[in-house]
Design an enzyme around this catalytic site. Structure first.
Site, short mmCIF file in Angstrom:
data_model
loop_
_atom_site.label_atom_id
_atom_site.label_comp_id
_atom_site.label_asym_id
_atom_site.label_seq_id
_atom_site.Cartn_x
_atom_site.Cartn_y
_atom_site.Cartn_z
CG PHE A 135 -9.53 19.07 -1.18
CD1 PHE A 135 -9.20 18.96 -0.09
CD2 PHE A 135 -9.09 19.51 -2.30
CE1 PHE A 135 -8.70 19.40 0.70
CE2 PHE A 135 -7.85 20.70 -1.07
CZ PHE A 135 -7.93 20.80 0.17
CG ASP A 220 -12.83 23.41 -7.68
OD1 ASP A 220 -12.09 23.65 -8.18
OD2 ASP A 220 -13.06 22.57 -6.24
CE LYS A 249 -4.05 23.79 -6.39
NZ LYS A 249 -4.34 23.60 -4.81
#
Length: 414
Positions: A135, A220, A249
């Site tokens: 993801f 990532d 984030k």
């Protein structure tokens, strides 16, 4: 629990939120519109790792907003340089390209890998090897290499140039790399897949493979980075240095979308003026907040706190012996509780937790994710884990297979 009363007819149905209406947050707490307090065990997917309304972040946000917020990258400003200097210092890499969302950071990495493949390796059609179950966001390029049908359904045609291999399987990645491979792009820990931690040595093996084949290793760390796994970055667990890393984030301090692609010079140097950009990426306000977020993590020793509290959380979770629990996975202050769907869905457990004053979310129907802010107290962490144990324990008998499937279908339709 019926969530229809919480829906607004003007809100697009791309989310199905849990039935709670939030109004305020502070530290590791959230309050609903009726004033009821909850322990946050989700941290907005790690975006609020520093806690809600951190006073230093809010002070920086307010002060900078009153000075200069968005002048455009057409000009220089006094905040971007120090922010990117600090990013390179903490990652050990050479240069950074700021963006907004995590998906944009991943798109930036993909563009860098492709241009590097063209210009450095001379590949006509560069390919990128990714992992099954990945993801990296929901943009059209990224969903082109997703293995989850729900992210792809109806959004084709899809972009070519990606090959997938089994996450954690070094031999599968060795077989997937060809002369046309420019990069390997993976999450060091798969978050959306259910907090999947790869076997020890896998990342180090990917680093060796990339060195042997002349391929970039791109990681990532949008969710796993900045302390979530108990180290600054998950790649530190195996003492490897990637060629590029994506961050986001927590980088925004819980108040702004701030992301970046940070890489070695040979990778970042493929970008030239006009080849990539963003109106808001690297704006002055974001740079000031991002820099302060990095300083808060360092000054308040939040990485060390994540490691210590994470060890306690995983110890307690592993001690929960209940038939509804299939597996506990995690690293640092980040865990996935895999449930047996014959007993309960993850959504049902999360809804039960609302009544117990704890908020978190589910993934793939069967996994309850736990990722509280690093500032959570040990007492509140224990209270939240008590609630998790109590909620799961109520599902103590298997349901009829048909009933379990019906519940899953109802949740999918909701």
């Amino acid at each position: 629990m019926d969530s229809s009363a919480f829906r607004n007819s003007h809100v697009a149905r791309n989310y199905d939120p849990l039935p709670v209406m939030l109004a305020r947050g502070q530290g590791a707490y959230l309050w609903d519109v009726e004033g009821r307090r909850y322990i946050d065990m989700m941290s907005a997917y790690s975006a609020v790792s520093l806690g809600h309304a951190h006073p230093r972040i809010l002070a920086t946000l307010s002060e900078q907003a009153q000075r200069l917020a968005v002048p455009s990258r057409a000009f220089c400003d006094d905040r971007l340089g120090p922010f990117l200097d600090e990013l390179c210092k903490v990652t050990g890499l050479d240069a950074a390209l700021p963006m907004n969302s995590g998906a944009e950071a991943v798109e930036t990495a993909i563009k860098a890998a492709r241009r590097w493949g063209h210009r450095v390796k001379g590949i006509a059609d560069p390919e990128i090897v990714v992992a099954d179950g990945n993801f990296h966001g929901r943009t059209t390029t990224i969903i082109s290499f997703s293995s989850e049908s729900e992210y792809r359904d109806g959004f084709g045609p899809f972009m070519p140039g990606f090959r997938a291999a089994r996450f954690g399987d070094l031999a599968a990645f060795e077989a997937a790399v060809t002369p046309n491979t420019a990069a390997i792009l993976v999450e060091p820990i798969q978050g959306e897949a259910g907090v999947i931690v790869p076997p020890d040595g896998w990342l180090a093996g990917l680093r060796r493979l990339c060195d042997e084949r002349g391929v970039l290793l791109l990681l990532d760390e949008v969710q796993s980075g900045l302390g979530r796994s108990g180290t600054w970055f998950a790649f530190e667990h195996e003492k490897v240095l990637p060629d590029g890393v994506m961050l986001g984030k927590a980088l925004g301090g819980g108040v702004l979308p701030v992301s970046a692609f940070v890489a070695k010079s040979e990778v970042m140097d493929v970008f030239t003026p006009g080849s990539h950009g963003s109106t808001f990426g690297g704006n002055t306000l974001a740079a000031a907040v991002g820099l302060e977020a990095l300083r808060v993590i360092r000054d308040e020793r939040l990485v060390e706190r994540s490691q210590a509290l994470g060890a306690r959380m995983l110890q307690r979770l592993n001690a929960m012996r209940m038939p509804a629990i299939r597996e506990i996975r995690g690293r640092g202050l980040w865990a996935g509780v895999e449930l047996d769907p014959r007993y309960a869905s993850a959504r049902e457990v999360c809804e039960s937790l609302i009544d117990r004053g704890v908020l978190t979310t589910a993934t793939h129907r069967t996994v309850v994710r736990l990722a509280p802010p690093f500032v959570i107290s040990q007492e509140d962490l224990d209270l939240a884990l008590d609630a998790v144990e109590a909620a799961i324990s109520t599902f103590d008998a298997p349901r009829d297979v048909g009933d379990a499937a019906a519940v899953a279908d109802q949740q999918l339709e909701a």
